[in-house]
Write a protein that holds these residues in place. Structure first.
Motif, PDB file in Angstrom:
ATOM      1  N   PHE A 281       0.844  -1.252   0.042  1.00  0.00           N
ATOM      2  CA  PHE A 281       0.214  -0.116  -0.137  1.00  0.00           C
ATOM      3  C   PHE A 281       0.578   1.219  -0.061  1.00  0.00           C
ATOM      4  O   PHE A 281       0.602   2.204  -0.878  1.00  0.00           O
ATOM      5  CB  PHE A 281      -1.003  -0.033   1.225  1.00  0.00           C
ATOM      6  CG  PHE A 281      -1.988   1.064   1.192  1.00  0.00           C
ATOM      7  CD1 PHE A 281      -3.155   1.046   0.495  1.00  0.00           C
ATOM      8  CD2 PHE A 281      -1.562   2.279   2.090  1.00  0.00           C
ATOM      9  CE1 PHE A 281      -4.091   2.214   0.691  1.00  0.00           C
ATOM     10  CE2 PHE A 281      -2.477   3.355   1.901  1.00  0.00           C
ATOM     11  CZ  PHE A 281      -3.701   3.388   1.606  1.00  0.00           C
TER      12      PHE A 281
ATOM     13  N   LEU B 161       2.113   2.282  -3.242  1.00  0.00           N
ATOM     14  CA  LEU B 161       0.939   3.017  -4.200  1.00  0.00           C
ATOM     15  C   LEU B 161       0.633   4.389  -3.598  1.00  0.00           C
ATOM     16  O   LEU B 161       0.377   5.116  -4.670  1.00  0.00           O
ATOM     17  CB  LEU B 161      -0.257   2.008  -4.390  1.00  0.00           C
ATOM     18  CG  LEU B 161       0.011   0.786  -5.001  1.00  0.00           C
ATOM     19  CD1 LEU B 161      -1.368  -0.189  -4.738  1.00  0.00           C
ATOM     20  CD2 LEU B 161       0.361   0.609  -6.601  1.00  0.00           C
ATOM     21  N   ASP B 162       0.576   4.470  -2.503  1.00  0.00           N
ATOM     22  CA  ASP B 162       0.333   5.885  -1.928  1.00  0.00           C
ATOM     23  C   ASP B 162       1.351   6.718  -1.915  1.00  0.00           C
ATOM     24  O   ASP B 162       2.248   7.170  -1.256  1.00  0.00           O
ATOM     25  CB  ASP B 162       0.076   5.670  -0.529  1.00  0.00           C
ATOM     26  CG  ASP B 162      -0.704   6.830   0.203  1.00  0.00           C
ATOM     27  OD1 ASP B 162      -0.865   7.630  -0.571  1.00  0.00           O
ATOM     28  OD2 ASP B 162      -0.753   6.969   1.431  1.00  0.00           O
TER      29      ASP B 162
ATOM     30  N   LEU C 144      -5.859   6.012  -0.831  1.00  0.00           N
ATOM     31  CA  LEU C 144      -5.439   5.958  -2.458  1.00  0.00           C
ATOM     32  C   LEU C 144      -6.376   6.671  -3.215  1.00  0.00           C
ATOM     33  O   LEU C 144      -7.556   6.278  -3.286  1.00  0.00           O
ATOM     34  CB  LEU C 144      -5.263   4.340  -2.788  1.00  0.00           C
ATOM     35  CG  LEU C 144      -4.204   3.693  -2.415  1.00  0.00           C
ATOM     36  CD1 LEU C 144      -4.193   2.356  -2.838  1.00  0.00           C
ATOM     37  CD2 LEU C 144      -2.909   4.268  -2.643  1.00  0.00           C
TER      38      LEU C 144
ATOM     39  N   PHE D 155      -7.818   7.458  -7.411  1.00  0.00           N
ATOM     40  CA  PHE D 155      -7.919   6.671  -8.418  1.00  0.00           C
ATOM     41  C   PHE D 155      -6.500   6.769  -9.274  1.00  0.00           C
ATOM     42  O   PHE D 155      -5.865   5.920  -9.654  1.00  0.00           O
ATOM     43  CB  PHE D 155      -8.823   6.635  -9.382  1.00  0.00           C
ATOM     44  CG  PHE D 155      -9.023   5.989 -10.641  1.00  0.00           C
ATOM     45  CD1 PHE D 155      -9.330   4.641 -10.535  1.00  0.00           C
ATOM     46  CD2 PHE D 155      -8.601   6.524 -11.826  1.00  0.00           C
ATOM     47  CE1 PHE D 155      -9.445   3.912 -11.764  1.00  0.00           C
ATOM     48  CE2 PHE D 155      -8.611   5.784 -13.118  1.00  0.00           C
ATOM     49  CZ  PHE D 155      -8.967   4.348 -12.897  1.00  0.00           C
TER      50      PHE D 155
ATOM     51  N   GLU E  90      -3.499   7.220  -8.111  1.00  0.00           N
ATOM     52  CA  GLU E  90      -2.349   6.535  -7.426  1.00  0.00           C
ATOM     53  C   GLU E  90      -2.540   5.222  -7.680  1.00  0.00           C
ATOM     54  O   GLU E  90      -1.487   4.450  -8.061  1.00  0.00           O
ATOM     55  CB  GLU E  90      -2.445   6.881  -5.660  1.00  0.00           C
ATOM     56  CG  GLU E  90      -1.935   8.429  -5.736  1.00  0.00           C
ATOM     57  CD  GLU E  90      -1.932   8.436  -4.063  1.00  0.00           C
ATOM     58  OE1 GLU E  90      -1.225   9.219  -3.472  1.00  0.00           O
ATOM     59  OE2 GLU E  90      -2.991   7.921  -3.489  1.00  0.00           O
ATOM     60  N   TRP E  91      -3.631   4.572  -7.445  1.00  0.00           N
ATOM     61  CA  TRP E  91      -3.926   3.292  -7.720  1.00  0.00           C
ATOM     62  C   TRP E  91      -3.701   2.846  -9.334  1.00  0.00           C
ATOM     63  O   TRP E  91      -2.980   1.854  -9.513  1.00  0.00           O
ATOM     64  CB  TRP E  91      -5.324   2.967  -7.420  1.00  0.00           C
ATOM     65  CG  TRP E  91      -5.684   1.685  -7.609  1.00  0.00           C
ATOM     66  CD1 TRP E  91      -5.382   0.240  -6.796  1.00  0.00           C
ATOM     67  CD2 TRP E  91      -6.423   0.958  -8.816  1.00  0.00           C
ATOM     68  NE1 TRP E  91      -5.862  -0.637  -7.420  1.00  0.00           N
ATOM     69  CE2 TRP E  91      -6.569  -0.506  -8.736  1.00  0.00           C
ATOM     70  CE3 TRP E  91      -7.259   1.482  -9.656  1.00  0.00           C
ATOM     71  CZ2 TRP E  91      -7.341  -1.067  -9.540  1.00  0.00           C
ATOM     72  CZ3 TRP E  91      -8.046   0.737 -10.736  1.00  0.00           C
ATOM     73  CH2 TRP E  91      -7.938  -0.785 -10.393  1.00  0.00           C
TER      74      TRP E  91
END
Length: 148
Positions: free
Chosen positions: A92, A95-96, A103, A105, A107-108
């Motif tokens: 996580f 991704l963050d 998060l 969208f 970043e995801w």
């Protein structure tokens, strides 16, 4: 007409083959000579004889027991929430990007957006078949079945 003749010939051959197969007798095995007696290996009398025991057998673990053991980091027989969530926290955190603990969208989907941008060579905003083919994952390398 030829189908009728071919069918009757095939049925005749099949039935005669079945009759020959079921009426044949297996050949009797040839009499074999008795095995040659081998001499026992020579053991020097001076060497002491020890009592060897078989090594203990390892108990096979099931797939679920192995998975549980991987998740149970402190080996106390219980999986806490911290043990279960720790590997996911690291993924996580990667991704963050802005570190706010949530998060978006963007970043995801950052990896997908970057992949699209790198594949779109002419910067047209859409992918041609050749550009899309460049996004295909590499083929999986298979391990050799034998080590010969």
């Amino acid at each position: 007409m030829t189908r009728l003749i071919a069918g009757s010939v095939a049925a005749l051959l099949l039935s005669s083959g079945a009759v020959l197969f079921f009426t044949s007798k297996a050949a009797e095995p040839a009499a074999t000579a008795p095995p040659i007696a081998r001499a026992a290996p020579l053991v020097p009398a001076a060497l002491p004889r020890t009592d060897y025991r078989a090594p203990p057998l390892a108990s096979p673990k099931s797939r679920e027991e192995k998975r549980f053991a991987r998740a149970d980091r402190d080996d106390d027989g219980r999986i806490t929430a911290a043990e279960l969530f720790e590997p996911r926290r690291k993924a996580f955190a990667k991704l963050d990007k802005d570190g706010n603990g949530a998060l978006s969208f963007e970043e995801w989907a950052a990896k997908t957006v970057d992949k699209f941008a790198s594949a779109d060579g002419d910067r047209s905003g859409w992918l041609t078949p050749a550009e899309y083919a460049s996004t295909a994952p590499p083929p999986v390398k298979r391990k050799a079945v034998c080590s010969c």
